[in-house]
Design a protein around this motif. Structure first.
Motif, PDB file in Angstrom:
ATOM      1  N   GLN A 107      -4.853   9.715  23.491  1.00  0.00           N
ATOM      2  CA  GLN A 107      -3.675   9.076  24.287  1.00  0.00           C
ATOM      3  C   GLN A 107      -2.653   8.809  23.347  1.00  0.00           C
ATOM      4  O   GLN A 107      -2.727   7.524  22.787  1.00  0.00           O
ATOM      5  CB  GLN A 107      -4.099   7.972  25.189  1.00  0.00           C
ATOM      6  CG  GLN A 107      -5.168   8.418  26.021  1.00  0.00           C
ATOM      7  CD  GLN A 107      -5.417   7.172  27.124  1.00  0.00           C
ATOM      8  OE1 GLN A 107      -4.721   6.985  27.834  1.00  0.00           O
ATOM      9  NE2 GLN A 107      -6.473   6.404  26.848  1.00  0.00           N
ATOM     10  N   GLU A 161      -8.803   3.441  25.284  1.00  0.00           N
ATOM     11  CA  GLU A 161      -7.768   2.713  24.783  1.00  0.00           C
ATOM     12  C   GLU A 161      -6.604   3.744  24.386  1.00  0.00           C
ATOM     13  O   GLU A 161      -6.981   4.419  23.538  1.00  0.00           O
ATOM     14  CB  GLU A 161      -8.243   1.634  23.797  1.00  0.00           C
ATOM     15  CG  GLU A 161      -9.370   0.923  24.351  1.00  0.00           C
ATOM     16  CD  GLU A 161      -9.788  -0.155  23.291  1.00  0.00           C
ATOM     17  OE1 GLU A 161      -8.897  -0.448  22.121  1.00  0.00           O
ATOM     18  OE2 GLU A 161     -10.923  -0.802  23.310  1.00  0.00           O
ATOM     19  N   PRO A 162      -5.331   3.198  24.883  1.00  0.00           N
ATOM     20  CA  PRO A 162      -4.237   4.142  24.362  1.00  0.00           C
ATOM     21  C   PRO A 162      -3.801   3.877  23.039  1.00  0.00           C
ATOM     22  O   PRO A 162      -4.118   2.754  22.325  1.00  0.00           O
ATOM     23  CB  PRO A 162      -3.202   3.795  25.215  1.00  0.00           C
ATOM     24  CG  PRO A 162      -3.296   2.226  25.643  1.00  0.00           C
ATOM     25  CD  PRO A 162      -4.925   2.365  25.612  1.00  0.00           C
ATOM     26  N   GLN A 163      -3.265   4.857  22.441  1.00  0.00           N
ATOM     27  CA  GLN A 163      -2.538   4.667  21.153  1.00  0.00           C
ATOM     28  C   GLN A 163      -3.355   4.430  19.861  1.00  0.00           C
ATOM     29  O   GLN A 163      -3.031   4.075  18.693  1.00  0.00           O
ATOM     30  CB  GLN A 163      -1.460   3.722  21.166  1.00  0.00           C
ATOM     31  CG  GLN A 163      -0.571   4.030  22.123  1.00  0.00           C
ATOM     32  CD  GLN A 163       0.838   3.080  22.318  1.00  0.00           C
ATOM     33  OE1 GLN A 163       0.922   2.324  21.225  1.00  0.00           O
ATOM     34  NE2 GLN A 163       1.525   2.893  23.331  1.00  0.00           N
ATOM     35  N   LEU A 200      -9.500  12.043  30.186  1.00  0.00           N
ATOM     36  CA  LEU A 200      -8.435  12.122  28.967  1.00  0.00           C
ATOM     37  C   LEU A 200      -7.826  13.495  29.059  1.00  0.00           C
ATOM     38  O   LEU A 200      -6.951  14.106  28.135  1.00  0.00           O
ATOM     39  CB  LEU A 200      -9.055  12.070  27.781  1.00  0.00           C
ATOM     40  CG  LEU A 200      -9.550  10.568  27.624  1.00  0.00           C
ATOM     41  CD1 LEU A 200     -10.662  10.518  26.245  1.00  0.00           C
ATOM     42  CD2 LEU A 200      -8.459   9.726  27.094  1.00  0.00           C
ATOM     43  N   TYR A 232      -4.877  11.984  18.221  1.00  0.00           N
ATOM     44  CA  TYR A 232      -4.877  10.856  19.320  1.00  0.00           C
ATOM     45  C   TYR A 232      -5.218  11.696  20.525  1.00  0.00           C
ATOM     46  O   TYR A 232      -4.759  12.574  20.793  1.00  0.00           O
ATOM     47  CB  TYR A 232      -3.393  10.332  19.575  1.00  0.00           C
ATOM     48  CG  TYR A 232      -2.840   9.701  18.339  1.00  0.00           C
ATOM     49  CD1 TYR A 232      -2.290  10.211  17.154  1.00  0.00           C
ATOM     50  CD2 TYR A 232      -2.956   8.111  18.618  1.00  0.00           C
ATOM     51  CE1 TYR A 232      -1.724   9.334  16.132  1.00  0.00           C
ATOM     52  CE2 TYR A 232      -2.747   7.353  17.281  1.00  0.00           C
ATOM     53  CZ  TYR A 232      -1.874   8.100  16.307  1.00  0.00           C
ATOM     54  OH  TYR A 232      -1.327   7.347  15.139  1.00  0.00           O
TER      55      TYR A 232
END
Length: 451
Positions: A253, A214-216, A61, A251
């Motif tokens: 990501q 996990e994105p977003q 990350l 966030y």
């Protein structure tokens, strides 16, 4: 300057700016991973693997990770001091700890590997206070601080043996106040314990590492999801928990609508229908049981009934402690135990079990709490109590309400109950129809009253 040259120059500046911005943002994400597992007694091999897993995840990350294992107290203090003192202005700071931890006198302590168990009074001098770690983070130049504690173990100085149920006040870790700009995550809720896990990693750390990638997902969405997944996997035996004083969305990501600025928290902004900037809202966490299959619901129902059947009175204090900590499974189990009777006698010849010392008011209290929290098994049990008038005044409308609520999931018993209730209510409605003959009314009503 010709237009083509100006265009090339502008593209060059933008590309350089993007590279600097990306590098700058990465440079201000720093993580300290501490894992203590090599204790002379009660070793935690999973803690070391959990630390390695989290360090790998955080590097993916974009964090600059400092990883340390099996630290004595003085070294823990020195490592934390170097980490917090070296944080740049506006940084994101994340500290993860796996290992033994304890609550003593309302304070939380991380256990160094060189700590000797001599008594509660010496804990502040021999363990590492969580409060000290939080103070170091609060005084640092970082803008966002994240503390993750997979350390909810028991207080080893609690009485053992026959008096082990004297008090549950010092189990697990106590709640900490999150200073401004801080999120604190625990692998179990305050006052509760978390197992190390039977697999390669603890359930909490394995789930957290997977969800972080996990994105977003906004940070609170991440920890809500982790809590739901762990509760499902442990069938509510382990309830992760967090508290946050973050004033901005964050966030790991970010989605496309997020502005990334080096040295600042990640800002989420989107345009509403009127073209003005609005804040994103964190949706409420999903119940951990929402996606159980019909077979899983039937098995969970069976397991609760079996637990109630085998339950003995000396298990009640621990069961009540877990129920009070928010476990819906334990609330339902406790309610049924009180309803059926917490004491039991077994006839020597036939083996017949007779339960006694029931408490309908306590049964109703715990069932109502779990039912109102949306737990379908508790809703069905409560509906059946109102249908039968067992410990409450009979009320078919209330019975149907709870059974109907339980039918939001594919739960066989709930569907059968609703089918039977609807048939009964339809029959009763027909019996009240003024166009039906009085003879039929008199024939139906007494039989319904006996149901």
């Amino acid at each position: 300057m010709p237009a083509l040259i100006r265009l090339v120059f502008l593209v060059f500046l933008l590309s350089c700016g993007a590279s600097v911005g990306a590098a700058g943002n990465q440079a201000v994400k720093h993580a300290l991973v501490l894992a203590n597992g090599g204790y002379s007694r009660d070793a935690l091999p999973n803690a070391l693997r959990d630390g390695k897993l989290m360090a790998q995840t955080l590097r993916q990350l974009g964090f600059a990770v400092t990883e340390r294992t099996d630290l004595p107290r003085e070294e823990m203090m020195a490592v934390v001091a170097r980490f917090t003192d070296g944080l740049p202005e506006g940084a994101t700071a994340l500290v993860y700890y796996a290992g033994h931890g304890m609550q003593v006198g309302g304070g939380n302590y991380l256990t160094p590997i060189d700590m000797q168990l001599t008594g509660e009074a010496s804990v502040p001098l021999k363990a590492y206070p969580v409060r000290h770690l939080l103070e170091r983070l609060a005084l640092a130049r970082s803008a966002v601080n994240i503390l993750i504690l997979d350390a909810c173990r028991n207080n080893p100085f609690q009485p053992a043996g026959a008096v082990r149920y004297r008090s549950f006040n010092a189990l697990g870790l106590a709640r900490e106040h999150a200073p401004r700009g801080t999120l604190i995550a625990y692998s179990a809720s305050p006052g509760q314990q978390a197992p190390e896990g039977q697999g390669k990693n603890s359930v909490y750390s394995e789930t957290l590492a997977r969800t972080l990638l996990e994105p977003q997902l906004e940070i609170r969405d991440i920890f809500n999801k982790v809590g739901s997944l762990v509760r499902r996997q442990s069938l509510d035996d382990q309830i992760p928990w967090y508290e946050s004083s973050l004033t901005d969305d964050y966030y790991f990501q970010p989605p496309d609508s997020v502005t990334v600025a080096a040295g600042k928290p990640l800002q989420f902004a989107r345009l509403g229908r009127e073209g003005r900037e609005v804040r994103g809202e964190t949706p409420p966490p999903l119940n951990w049981f929402n996606d159980l299959s019909a077979q899983e619901w039937d098995m969970l129902d069976w397991e609760i009934q079996q637990r109630v059947e085998r339950l003995t009175a000396d298990e009640l204090p621990a069961l009540e402690h877990q129920a009070a900590g928010g476990s819906l499974v334990h609330q339902t189990t406790l309610a049924l135990a009180y309803r059926e009777g917490i004491e039991k006698a077994i006839e020597p010849g036939s083996g017949k079990v007779t339960r006694y010392n029931a408490n309908n008011s306590k049964a109703l209290k715990w069932l109502a709490q779990a039912a109102e929290a949306g737990f379908p098994i508790a809703q069905v049990e409560l509906g059946e109590m109102y249908f039968a008038g067992h410990g409450v005044d009979r009320n078919l409308d209330t019975a149907r309400h709870w059974v109907e609520q339980a039918n939001r999931v594919p739960y066989t018993r709930a569907r059968l109950d609703l089918f039977q209730l609807d048939n009964l209510l339809s029959t009763m409605e027909a019996a009240r129809d003024p166009y039906l003959g009085g003879v039929r009314k008199r024939a139906l009503l007494p039989s319904l009253e006996n149901n």
